[in-house]
Design a protein around this motif. Sequence first.
Motif, PDB file in Angstrom:
ATOM      1  N   GLY A  62       0.825  -1.208   0.000  1.00  8.08           N
ATOM      2  CA  GLY A  62       0.000   0.000   0.000  1.00  8.08           C
ATOM      3  C   GLY A  62       0.855   1.252   0.000  1.00  8.08           C
ATOM      4  O   GLY A  62       1.787   1.380   0.781  1.00  8.08           O
ATOM      5  N   GLY A 106      -0.278   4.302   0.596  1.00  8.55           N
ATOM      6  CA  GLY A 106      -0.905   5.373   1.363  1.00  8.55           C
ATOM      7  C   GLY A 106      -0.158   5.752   2.625  1.00  8.55           C
ATOM      8  O   GLY A 106      -0.502   6.728   3.288  1.00  8.55           O
ATOM      9  N   LYS A 150      -4.175  -7.750   2.512  1.00  5.58           N
ATOM     10  CA  LYS A 150      -5.329  -6.978   3.008  1.00  5.58           C
ATOM     11  C   LYS A 150      -6.608  -7.479   2.346  1.00  5.58           C
ATOM     12  O   LYS A 150      -7.615  -7.698   3.024  1.00  5.58           O
ATOM     13  CB  LYS A 150      -5.116  -5.493   2.707  1.00  5.58           C
ATOM     14  CG  LYS A 150      -6.149  -4.588   3.368  1.00  5.58           C
ATOM     15  CD  LYS A 150      -6.175  -3.206   2.741  1.00  5.58           C
ATOM     16  CE  LYS A 150      -5.261  -2.227   3.409  1.00  5.58           C
ATOM     17  NZ  LYS A 150      -5.469  -0.829   2.979  1.00  5.58           N
ATOM     18  N   ASN A 167      -8.687   5.894  -1.805  1.00  2.00           N
ATOM     19  CA  ASN A 167      -8.340   7.024  -0.950  1.00  2.00           C
ATOM     20  C   ASN A 167      -7.545   8.055  -1.745  1.00  2.00           C
ATOM     21  O   ASN A 167      -6.380   7.859  -2.066  1.00  2.00           O
ATOM     22  CB  ASN A 167      -7.529   6.509   0.247  1.00  2.00           C
ATOM     23  CG  ASN A 167      -7.328   7.548   1.322  1.00  2.00           C
ATOM     24  OD1 ASN A 167      -7.457   8.745   1.066  1.00  2.00           O
ATOM     25  ND2 ASN A 167      -7.012   7.100   2.523  1.00  2.00           N
ATOM     26  N   GLU A 182      -5.300  12.699  -0.099  1.00  2.00           N
ATOM     27  CA  GLU A 182      -3.967  13.313  -0.240  1.00  2.00           C
ATOM     28  C   GLU A 182      -3.792  14.711   0.378  1.00  2.00           C
ATOM     29  O   GLU A 182      -3.807  15.724  -0.324  1.00  2.00           O
ATOM     30  CB  GLU A 182      -3.557  13.376  -1.713  1.00  2.00           C
ATOM     31  CG  GLU A 182      -2.072  13.694  -1.871  1.00  2.00           C
ATOM     32  CD  GLU A 182      -1.553  13.470  -3.276  1.00  2.00           C
ATOM     33  OE1 GLU A 182      -1.974  14.139  -4.209  1.00  2.00           O
ATOM     34  OE2 GLU A 182      -0.682  12.576  -3.425  1.00  2.00           O
ATOM     35  N   GLY A 237      -8.394  11.341   5.501  1.00  2.00           N
ATOM     36  CA  GLY A 237      -7.545  10.383   4.805  1.00  2.00           C
ATOM     37  C   GLY A 237      -7.329   9.133   5.638  1.00  2.00           C
ATOM     38  O   GLY A 237      -6.982   8.078   5.106  1.00  2.00           O
ATOM     39  N   GLU A 278      -8.389   5.903   7.266  1.00  7.45           N
ATOM     40  CA  GLU A 278      -9.396   5.075   6.608  1.00  7.45           C
ATOM     41  C   GLU A 278     -10.770   5.061   7.287  1.00  7.45           C
ATOM     42  O   GLU A 278     -11.795   5.129   6.608  1.00  7.45           O
ATOM     43  CB  GLU A 278      -8.866   3.654   6.409  1.00  7.45           C
ATOM     44  CG  GLU A 278      -8.356   2.997   7.680  1.00  7.45           C
ATOM     45  CD  GLU A 278      -7.569   1.712   7.390  1.00  7.45           C
ATOM     46  OE1 GLU A 278      -7.074   1.563   6.267  1.00  7.45           O
ATOM     47  OE2 GLU A 278      -7.484   0.868   8.295  1.00  7.45           O
ATOM     48  N   ASN A 328      -7.866   1.483  -0.417  1.00  4.82           N
ATOM     49  CA  ASN A 328      -6.494   1.601  -0.922  1.00  4.82           C
ATOM     50  C   ASN A 328      -6.248   2.981  -1.490  1.00  4.82           C
ATOM     51  O   ASN A 328      -7.159   3.658  -1.951  1.00  4.82           O
ATOM     52  CB  ASN A 328      -6.222   0.572  -2.026  1.00  4.82           C
ATOM     53  CG  ASN A 328      -5.939  -0.821  -1.491  1.00  4.82           C
ATOM     54  OD1 ASN A 328      -6.688  -1.769  -1.749  1.00  4.82           O
ATOM     55  ND2 ASN A 328      -4.876  -0.960  -0.737  1.00  4.82           N
ATOM     56  N   ASN A 329      -4.994   3.312  -1.485  1.00  3.23           N
ATOM     57  CA  ASN A 329      -4.526   4.588  -2.018  1.00  3.23           C
ATOM     58  C   ASN A 329      -4.584   4.601  -3.555  1.00  3.23           C
ATOM     59  O   ASN A 329      -4.541   3.565  -4.203  1.00  3.23           O
ATOM     60  CB  ASN A 329      -3.082   4.793  -1.524  1.00  3.23           C
ATOM     61  CG  ASN A 329      -2.415   5.986  -2.126  1.00  3.23           C
ATOM     62  OD1 ASN A 329      -1.675   5.879  -3.090  1.00  3.23           O
ATOM     63  ND2 ASN A 329      -2.699   7.145  -1.580  1.00  3.23           N
ATOM     64  N   THR A 343      -1.566   2.905  -5.173  1.00  4.51           N
ATOM     65  CA  THR A 343      -1.661   1.452  -5.023  1.00  4.51           C
ATOM     66  C   THR A 343      -2.543   0.882  -6.133  1.00  4.51           C
ATOM     67  O   THR A 343      -2.160  -0.058  -6.838  1.00  4.51           O
ATOM     68  CB  THR A 343      -2.307   1.097  -3.656  1.00  4.51           C
ATOM     69  OG1 THR A 343      -1.703   1.863  -2.627  1.00  4.51           O
ATOM     70  CG2 THR A 343      -2.192  -0.378  -3.366  1.00  4.51           C
TER      71      THR A 343
HETATM   72  C1  LIG Z   1      -4.129  10.992   9.695  1.00  3.15           C
HETATM   73  C2  LIG Z   1      -4.030  10.054   8.547  1.00  3.15           C
HETATM   74  C3  LIG Z   1      -4.175  10.534   7.250  1.00  3.15           C
HETATM   75  C4  LIG Z   1      -4.085   9.678   6.168  1.00  3.15           C
HETATM   76  N1  LIG Z   1      -4.236  10.192   4.911  1.00  3.15           N
HETATM   77  C5  LIG Z   1      -4.176   9.356   3.854  1.00  3.15           C
HETATM   78  C6  LIG Z   1      -4.359   9.849   2.535  1.00  3.15           C
HETATM   79  O1  LIG Z   1      -4.574  11.034   2.311  1.00  3.15           O
HETATM   80  N2  LIG Z   1      -4.287   8.972   1.512  1.00  3.15           N
HETATM   81  C7  LIG Z   1      -4.068   7.647   1.720  1.00  3.15           C
HETATM   82  O2  LIG Z   1      -4.029   6.870   0.776  1.00  3.15           O
HETATM   83  N3  LIG Z   1      -3.884   7.150   2.947  1.00  3.15           N
HETATM   84  C8  LIG Z   1      -3.934   7.966   4.025  1.00  3.15           C
HETATM   85  N4  LIG Z   1      -3.796   7.450   5.274  1.00  3.15           N
HETATM   86  C9  LIG Z   1      -3.625   5.984   5.412  1.00  3.15           C
HETATM   87  C10 LIG Z   1      -4.999   5.306   5.369  1.00  3.15           C
HETATM   88  O3  LIG Z   1      -5.521   5.245   6.685  1.00  3.15           O
HETATM   89  C11 LIG Z   1      -4.925   3.901   4.818  1.00  3.15           C
HETATM   90  O4  LIG Z   1      -3.967   3.191   5.542  1.00  3.15           O
HETATM   91  C12 LIG Z   1      -4.583   3.820   3.363  1.00  3.15           C
HETATM   92  O5  LIG Z   1      -5.486   4.550   2.597  1.00  3.15           O
HETATM   93  C13 LIG Z   1      -4.595   2.387   2.911  1.00  3.15           C
HETATM   94  O6  LIG Z   1      -4.240   2.325   1.545  1.00  3.15           O
HETATM   95  P1  LIG Z   1      -2.984   1.494   1.073  1.00  3.15           P
HETATM   96  O7  LIG Z   1      -3.049   0.150   1.745  1.00  3.15           O
HETATM   97  O8  LIG Z   1      -3.157   1.397  -0.387  1.00  3.15           O
HETATM   98  O9  LIG Z   1      -1.789   2.241   1.480  1.00  3.15           O
HETATM   99  C14 LIG Z   1      -3.858   8.305   6.376  1.00  3.15           C
HETATM  100  C15 LIG Z   1      -3.694   7.830   7.674  1.00  3.15           C
HETATM  101  C16 LIG Z   1      -3.770   8.689   8.749  1.00  3.15           C
HETATM  102  C17 LIG Z   1      -3.588   8.140  10.122  1.00  3.15           C
END
Ligand SMILES: Cc1cc2nc3c(=O)[nH]c(=O)nc-3n(C[C@H](O)[C@H](O)[C@H](O)COP(=O)(O)O)c2cc1C
Lengths: 434, 230
Positions: A55, A57, A66, A82, A85, A173, A175, A209-210, A213
């Motif tokens: 991931g 993100g 996952k 997600n 950003e 952001g 999740e 997911n971001n 990703t």
């Molecule tokens: C405060 C905070 C802000 C976040 N902002 C983002 C974001 O803008 N974009 C994102 O993809 N993940 C963000 N995350 C992580 C997400 O909670 C999540 O783990 C992620 O979207 C999972 O996608 P991935 O497995 O593809 O990385 C953030 C986490 C926290 C704690």
Amino acid sequence: MGLSEHIVMRELDIPDIADFEVYRRHGGWEAYRYALTEKTPADIVQMVKDSGLRGRGGAGFPTGIKWGFLPKGVYPRYLLCNCDESEPGTFNNHQIIDRNPHQLIEGVALSAYAIEANTAYIYMRGEFAAAARALEQAIAQAYAAGFLGKNILGTGFDLDIYIHRGAGAYICGEETALMESLEGKIGQPRLKPPFPAVAGLYGKPTIINNVETLANVPRIVEKGVAWYRSHGTEKSPGTKCFSLSGHVNRPGNYELPFGVPLRELIESPEYGGGMKGGRPVKIIIPGGASAPWLTADHLDVPLDYESIAAAGSMLGSGAVIVLNDTVSAPHLAYKMDEFFKHESCGKCTPCREGTHWLVRTLHRMVEDGHATAADIDTLHSIYRQMAGNCFCLLGESAVMPIKSALQLFPSEFEALVKRSGKSNGHHIPLVAHH
Amino acid sequence: MKLLETHRAEIETIVARYASKRSAVLPLLYLAQDTYGYLTDEAIREVATILELPPTDVYEVVGFYTLFYNRPVGTWVLQVCDDVPCCYCGAEELIAALKQTLGISEDETTPDGMFTLQRVKCLAACDRAPVLQANLDYVYDVTPDRVQTLLNDLRARAAEARKRGVSGRFAEDYEFTRDGRLVQIERFAPYRPREFVIEPPAPVSSPPPSVVPEADAGLDRADTRKASPL
Ligand SMILES: Cc1cc2nc3c(=O)[nH]c(=O)nc-3n(C[C@H](O)[C@H](O)[C@H](O)COP(=O)(O)O)c2cc1C
Ligand code: SF4
Ligand code: FES
């Protein structure tokens, strides 16, 4: 160590790839067609697992694993993309939706098929207003071509993709806060467990997911696991779109295989092009605002999850902020914690109050020029009370800037105290009297 | 029921996207904001009625998200990113230039009601600093010397009624070219790599310019002190 072919930022190889027809001509939507007509959802999940895709993100969690957490036989399921950003220094999702939007949409569609979801939402930060309009158009093209909607390609698979704009809140952001927001509530994180895969949007199994990703997925399906794994490192396969910013000559997004040394990203004439005016590197924040700081001593650290962690920081969102010797460490900590204070959702006390007191103390020390030796202890005490006690990672992240600044540049805080003592004999109380 | 009268079909389409009506609250608030100019009590109550929610729930949402305005704002809301790294790449100089040209401070509106100025956090365009949004239209590479060009253009667009609502429903993005022209970014246009001006290395002996408060700040800053954050 450049790429002969980009996996995600393909606009560098095919400048007009944002055009639907051009994307199609370069194999666009074929991975999806192949998956729907020749592969089962489980096959795709297995492929993504085998690819080692992690991931993008922030947490670097393996995507296929996952997806495997979804409880068997429970429907409906949701896929959330997600695109909130909002982490300072992070801007690669922005470029992907602007420049290679169809690959993202195909990635969302393919991933929805893999996890057997019939509805997907792309949650975009509210500020991505023009980009949201463009993405709506791109989605409409996919509907018109028969890749979305009912009984897609005659396979019986139905899928709708919707865009949902947030309205200005970094916490959305996170999740579970994103799910709350999508349900029409204020963006405050939920207690985990249950994890979203079990109970997410509307209490249903949900994968989130971001953007980056999901944009990888069509290429993995199209070109195969071995090809994908031929990029990057054993544990961090593939590439990363690094968002490089700060005092470099050529700020921007650069897609590089995991494992490229920081120095190459910053100094190569193809990427960062070195530091503006040749000034020395002072602070490197390798993974967005939440990452502990590195210094010029770390220029040879490879940019992959494990190596950056071994150096004491985290790769996070891959936002590399590079600052030169004109930047004061206390000021940087102040600005960073001002961000976290601004974005704290207010749900839990350590974060809501901790960020507040950090910023007030730092403001007085840095901006007002009134610092006492006791302030340094106060700062240590505040972040120690926050660390490990916050409800979500936002509060935990707010610890990083001040902790890094105090650990790496203690003399700058002492200098603030010394200067302040000279200019002003009396202590200004922390609590303002109005 | 201004909103429902003017946007019934669009509202029905939005609500149909979700398993729960309440999910439509953010999109409907955007729509209401553009219809009413800002989120008046009437606007907020109308959204609550349409979505069958207690008005307090909608008020809470309006209060939480920064892109909702429950008081009048200018024709153009200018939101300048002052976050890291922008604050070290010209954001403060841009804000100073805007304040001086407009004669207002942050969170104020010009007397003619044309511009509201705000500081905002990272806009995910850090490579294009200094950067701002005007009613959520991105404007990239706004150096202080380009402020006048930008303001003139925005005034002209307002006069020709080419202004778009503050909610970004018709947003377009803009950039300054290297020769200082303000141009709209064409969607889906072929990608062109950016050209950069490489700053030549300064003589090694030059001291760091004081772009930001150095460790010995405060001494000479007492009179330029910013208001306490609270
Ligand atoms: C405060 C905070 C802000 C976040 N902002 C983002 C974001 O803008 N974009 C994102 O993809 N993940 C963000 N995350 C992580 C997400 O909670 C999540 O783990 C992620 O979207 C999972 O996608 P991935 O497995 O593809 O990385 C953030 C986490 C926290 C704690
Ligand atoms: S840590 Fe901060 S953002 Fe997270 S729940 Fe607590 S108050 Fe909200
Ligand atoms: S810090 Fe200004 S856009 Fe990111």
